[in-house]
Scaffold this motif. Sequence first.
Motif, PDB file in Angstrom:
ATOM      1  N   ASP A 405       0.850  -1.190   0.000  1.00 48.39           N
ATOM      2  CA  ASP A 405       0.000   0.000   0.000  1.00 48.39           C
ATOM      3  C   ASP A 405       0.889   1.246   0.000  1.00 48.39           C
ATOM      4  OD1 ASP A 405      -1.845   2.034   0.397  1.00 48.39           O
ATOM      5  OD2 ASP A 405      -3.055   0.875   1.821  1.00 48.39           O
ATOM      6  N   PRO A 406       1.412   1.641  -1.169  1.00 49.80           N
ATOM      7  CA  PRO A 406       2.309   2.807  -1.218  1.00 49.80           C
ATOM      8  C   PRO A 406       1.635   4.105  -0.783  1.00 49.80           C
ATOM      9  CG  PRO A 406       1.778   2.017  -3.436  1.00 49.80           C
ATOM     10  CD  PRO A 406       1.267   0.993  -2.478  1.00 49.80           C
ATOM     11  N   ALA A 407       0.332   4.231  -0.991  1.00 45.93           N
ATOM     12  CA  ALA A 407      -0.361   5.452  -0.556  1.00 45.93           C
ATOM     13  C   ALA A 407      -0.308   5.574   0.962  1.00 45.93           C
ATOM     14  CB  ALA A 407      -1.809   5.437  -1.050  1.00 45.93           C
ATOM     15  N   LEU A 408      -0.561   4.465   1.653  1.00 47.17           N
ATOM     16  CA  LEU A 408      -0.500   4.472   3.110  1.00 47.17           C
ATOM     17  C   LEU A 408       0.937   4.717   3.577  1.00 47.17           C
ATOM     18  CD1 LEU A 408      -1.852   4.106   5.843  1.00 47.17           C
ATOM     19  CD2 LEU A 408      -1.577   1.618   5.580  1.00 47.17           C
ATOM     20  N   ALA A 409       1.907   4.162   2.860  1.00 47.53           N
ATOM     21  CA  ALA A 409       3.313   4.380   3.208  1.00 47.53           C
ATOM     22  C   ALA A 409       3.666   5.859   3.132  1.00 47.53           C
ATOM     23  CB  ALA A 409       4.211   3.569   2.277  1.00 47.53           C
ATOM     24  N   ASN A 410       3.227   6.530   2.075  1.00 41.54           N
ATOM     25  CA  ASN A 410       3.491   7.961   1.925  1.00 41.54           C
ATOM     26  C   ASN A 410       2.852   8.764   3.055  1.00 41.54           C
ATOM     27  OD1 ASN A 410       5.136   8.641  -0.432  1.00 41.54           O
ATOM     28  ND2 ASN A 410       3.561   7.589  -1.615  1.00 41.54           N
ATOM     29  N   ALA A 411       1.612   8.433   3.391  1.00 41.90           N
ATOM     30  CA  ALA A 411       0.914   9.152   4.457  1.00 41.90           C
ATOM     31  C   ALA A 411       1.624   8.955   5.798  1.00 41.90           C
ATOM     32  CB  ALA A 411      -0.530   8.666   4.545  1.00 41.90           C
ATOM     33  N   LEU A 412       2.122   7.742   6.024  1.00 40.10           N
ATOM     34  CA  LEU A 412       2.814   7.434   7.271  1.00 40.10           C
ATOM     35  C   LEU A 412       4.109   8.248   7.393  1.00 40.10           C
ATOM     36  CD1 LEU A 412       2.285   5.422   9.625  1.00 40.10           C
ATOM     37  CD2 LEU A 412       3.818   3.825   8.448  1.00 40.10           C
ATOM     38  N   LEU A 413       4.849   8.338   6.317  1.00 46.30           N
ATOM     39  CA  LEU A 413       6.099   9.097   6.329  1.00 46.30           C
ATOM     40  C   LEU A 413       5.825  10.588   6.525  1.00 46.30           C
ATOM     41  CD1 LEU A 413       8.009   7.231   3.486  1.00 46.30           C
ATOM     42  CD2 LEU A 413       8.532   7.174   5.928  1.00 46.30           C
ATOM     43  N   ASP A 414       4.795  11.093   5.868  1.00 46.11           N
ATOM     44  CA  ASP A 414       4.438  12.510   6.032  1.00 46.11           C
ATOM     45  C   ASP A 414       4.106  12.818   7.494  1.00 46.11           C
ATOM     46  OD1 ASP A 414       4.791  13.009   3.356  1.00 46.11           O
ATOM     47  OD2 ASP A 414       2.660  12.802   2.838  1.00 46.11           O
ATOM     48  N   ARG A 415       3.420  11.888   8.150  1.00 44.16           N
ATOM     49  CA  ARG A 415       2.949  12.132   9.517  1.00 44.16           C
ATOM     50  C   ARG A 415       4.075  12.086  10.544  1.00 44.16           C
ATOM     51  NH1 ARG A 415      -1.799   8.686  12.687  1.00 44.16           N
ATOM     52  NH2 ARG A 415      -1.583   9.760  14.692  1.00 44.16           N
ATOM     53  N   TYR A 416       5.091  11.256  10.300  1.00 50.08           N
ATOM     54  CA  TYR A 416       6.098  11.023  11.336  1.00 50.08           C
ATOM     55  C   TYR A 416       7.448  11.654  11.026  1.00 50.08           C
ATOM     56  CZ  TYR A 416       2.958   8.012  13.930  1.00 50.08           C
ATOM     57  OH  TYR A 416       1.908   7.550  14.684  1.00 50.08           O
ATOM     58  N   GLY A 417       7.444  12.823  10.408  1.00 47.98           N
ATOM     59  CA  GLY A 417       8.651  13.626  10.327  1.00 47.98           C
ATOM     60  C   GLY A 417       9.471  13.484   9.070  1.00 47.98           C
ATOM     61  N   TYR A 418       8.962  12.737   8.075  1.00 50.70           N
ATOM     62  CA  TYR A 418       9.720  12.547   6.838  1.00 50.70           C
ATOM     63  C   TYR A 418       9.050  13.265   5.666  1.00 50.70           C
ATOM     64  CZ  TYR A 418      11.877   8.800   9.575  1.00 50.70           C
ATOM     65  OH  TYR A 418      12.525   8.085  10.552  1.00 50.70           O
ATOM     66  N   GLY A 419       8.259  14.310   5.980  1.00 46.22           N
ATOM     67  CA  GLY A 419       7.481  14.980   4.938  1.00 46.22           C
ATOM     68  C   GLY A 419       8.285  15.926   4.064  1.00 46.22           C
ATOM     69  N   LYS A 420       9.348  16.506   4.584  1.00 35.81           N
ATOM     70  CA  LYS A 420      10.139  17.443   3.786  1.00 35.81           C
ATOM     71  C   LYS A 420      10.991  16.696   2.774  1.00 35.81           C
ATOM     72  CE  LYS A 420      10.314  21.073   7.319  1.00 35.81           C
ATOM     73  NZ  LYS A 420      11.197  21.939   8.134  1.00 35.81           N
ATOM     74  N   ARG A 421      11.221  17.358   1.608  1.00 34.48           N
ATOM     75  CA  ARG A 421      11.945  16.693   0.531  1.00 34.48           C
ATOM     76  C   ARG A 421      13.068  17.569   0.003  1.00 34.48           C
ATOM     77  NH1 ARG A 421       8.481  12.327  -2.530  1.00 34.48           N
ATOM     78  NH2 ARG A 421       6.713  12.019  -1.111  1.00 34.48           N
ATOM     79  N   ASP A 422      14.080  16.897  -0.546  1.00 32.99           N
ATOM     80  CA  ASP A 422      15.153  17.587  -1.238  1.00 32.99           C
ATOM     81  C   ASP A 422      14.639  18.080  -2.590  1.00 32.99           C
ATOM     82  OD1 ASP A 422      17.115  17.219   0.699  1.00 32.99           O
ATOM     83  OD2 ASP A 422      17.582  15.194  -0.020  1.00 32.99           O
ATOM     84  N   PRO A 423      15.380  18.974  -3.261  1.00 34.39           N
ATOM     85  CA  PRO A 423      14.945  19.443  -4.586  1.00 34.39           C
ATOM     86  C   PRO A 423      14.724  18.311  -5.593  1.00 34.39           C
ATOM     87  CG  PRO A 423      16.689  20.845  -3.737  1.00 34.39           C
ATOM     88  CD  PRO A 423      16.575  19.709  -2.778  1.00 34.39           C
ATOM     89  N   ASP A 424      15.416  17.182  -5.435  1.00 36.14           N
ATOM     90  CA  ASP A 424      15.228  16.061  -6.365  1.00 36.14           C
ATOM     91  C   ASP A 424      14.025  15.198  -6.008  1.00 36.14           C
ATOM     92  OD1 ASP A 424      16.176  14.831  -4.101  1.00 36.14           O
ATOM     93  OD2 ASP A 424      18.029  14.089  -4.999  1.00 36.14           O
TER      94      ASP A 424
END
Length: 612
Positions: A405-424
């Motif tokens: 479930d990649p959608a759930l994986a993305n939501a989980l990362l966003d919630r627990y501090g991994y939401g910011k991204r590098d320019p790439d």
Amino acid sequence: MLFRLTALSLLFPLLCAASASAQPPARAPEKVLRMFLSTSETGLDPAVASDNATLSLLENLFDPLLRYDYLARPAKLRPNTASAMPEVSADGLTYTFHIRPGIRFTPHPAFGSGTGKGREMTAQDYVYSIKRLYDPALKSPWAYMFEGKIAGDEVLRKDYDVDRPVAGLQAPDRYTLRIRLSAPDRNFLFYLAIPASGVVAREVIEAHPGQAGNHPVGTGPFMVGEWKRSDRIVLLANPDSSAVFEAAPEAQAGYSAQDRAIAAALAGKRLPRVDRVEVRIAEEFQGRMLGFLNAEYDYLEQIPESMTDMVVRDGQLKPELAARGIVLSRFPVLQTYYMWMNMEDPVLGGYGKERVALRRAIALAYNNAEDIALLKKGFAIKAESPLPPNVLGYDPAYRSPVPYDPALANALLDRYGYGKRDPDGFRRQPAPGRPGDTVPLTLTMHSEATVGGRLRDELWRKCLNAIGLRVVFRSDKKTEIIKASRLGTVQMFESNWIADFPDGDNFYQLLYGPNAGRANYARFNLPAYNVRYEQARQLADGPKRQQLYFELNQLIHAYNPWVPLTHVLSGDLRHPWLKNYKRHPVEFTTWRYLDIDVAQRARSGRGTRELP
């Protein structure tokens, strides 16, 4: 004159026949089994080795007390060097074995014999061999099977000395071995059938301090003839082998027609049946497959997933191969593929919510269906837990609560501090000790330097990139990766485990805290898991143990030290001149039972390959 010529002409063939009969009989052609190992072997020391390639060799060179019946299914233990199954005391603590007299080690100068024969093996040799597993200098990966279980073994664990008497490990006479446990262990007899329990000779070990793995001297059906490391090894039939095939009477009722034919062909015969086994190291999948098709190898177990299309069409063996007499069979291997993550790693490890979320997201990103369909070509099933089918404790109704479930994986990362991204576009991770700040995040996955390893790298790259995780791959030989894993220097690696014995305990111990640094590569150490594992291993298979296994599965899925991947359905190929072949669910090889029809191989025109 005519009569005399006729008489001579009649007499001449008789004279020729008599002369021919006086000649020594023609020597039977040598029977050579040709095999490969998929990775390089390490030192041939039963106490130390743990990779499949080396274990495959060890079980042919060294003799444990017990061995598995070749044909019985489900797998069943039978005597090997013991004359019968052990006498077990009423309290389930004491096992008394009687050793068959006349079993000899293969020759070695350390025995000091001028006869060219090795000395007789005795019960005391098993006492020494088991004690040796406790030697802290060896760091035996098998010590956990015995430590704390044999009565009085604390004297070895506190201050190791192989000559120190152990109350629960005694040889009261030359052919009697008595083992007493500190508590009942229903799997104990399984431990006495693994290669690590194979008997070694103290004289040989001490003649080569620190180098025992380079001088393998056992009592098994084969002995080493030639050895060129990481290239080839030749095993010769042990001329002093005392092994004879005996089918377990109680198991024969369940034999198939094929089993009965094999049992009839082997009944009462001395093992091994071939004169030598020529083994090459074939790390590349293509080399293994082409080698088999060119008859350089007599059989191939587990068609490499990337090579399936070469031999299989629409799920069946290609007609042109079937016309050559090649046989395809499917075998449910007692094997689990899993990707483990180092719980002590500064990026992935730990039991806090952020790290659990990262590992859970990685598990949710794994595309199992794509793996099975595209890489394993349908020769696998999804792993819902560590246990494969046909292992005691397996629950066919259990389903993992961590789906793809990649959608759930993305939501989980966003919630627990991994939401910011590098320019790439790749995610950043929380900066240690700096709340609200982030730093770049890069995962490092080790992988095997093979074609199959590279294909798996691409699958993992695709899965992890889909949830914004950057990953780099570090390729190496599997043996080197395992060494680094035991030292705790590998962050994540896709591995597999084949059952040492057919019980769930053999798989759940891979995450037991005290096994960290040995079989527990993930270094998972959770008290709630450890307690349940210890409780479960004291129970026979049944509802109580099944409930504990359910709870262990839930803890694995809660903390995600593993991503369970697949259980393999092995596609096996063999040539028609190979006789007595039947895949065993536990033992690595069946070489001692196999026979070669030399004439049939020669008629195929594919039997001329010799080792250079």
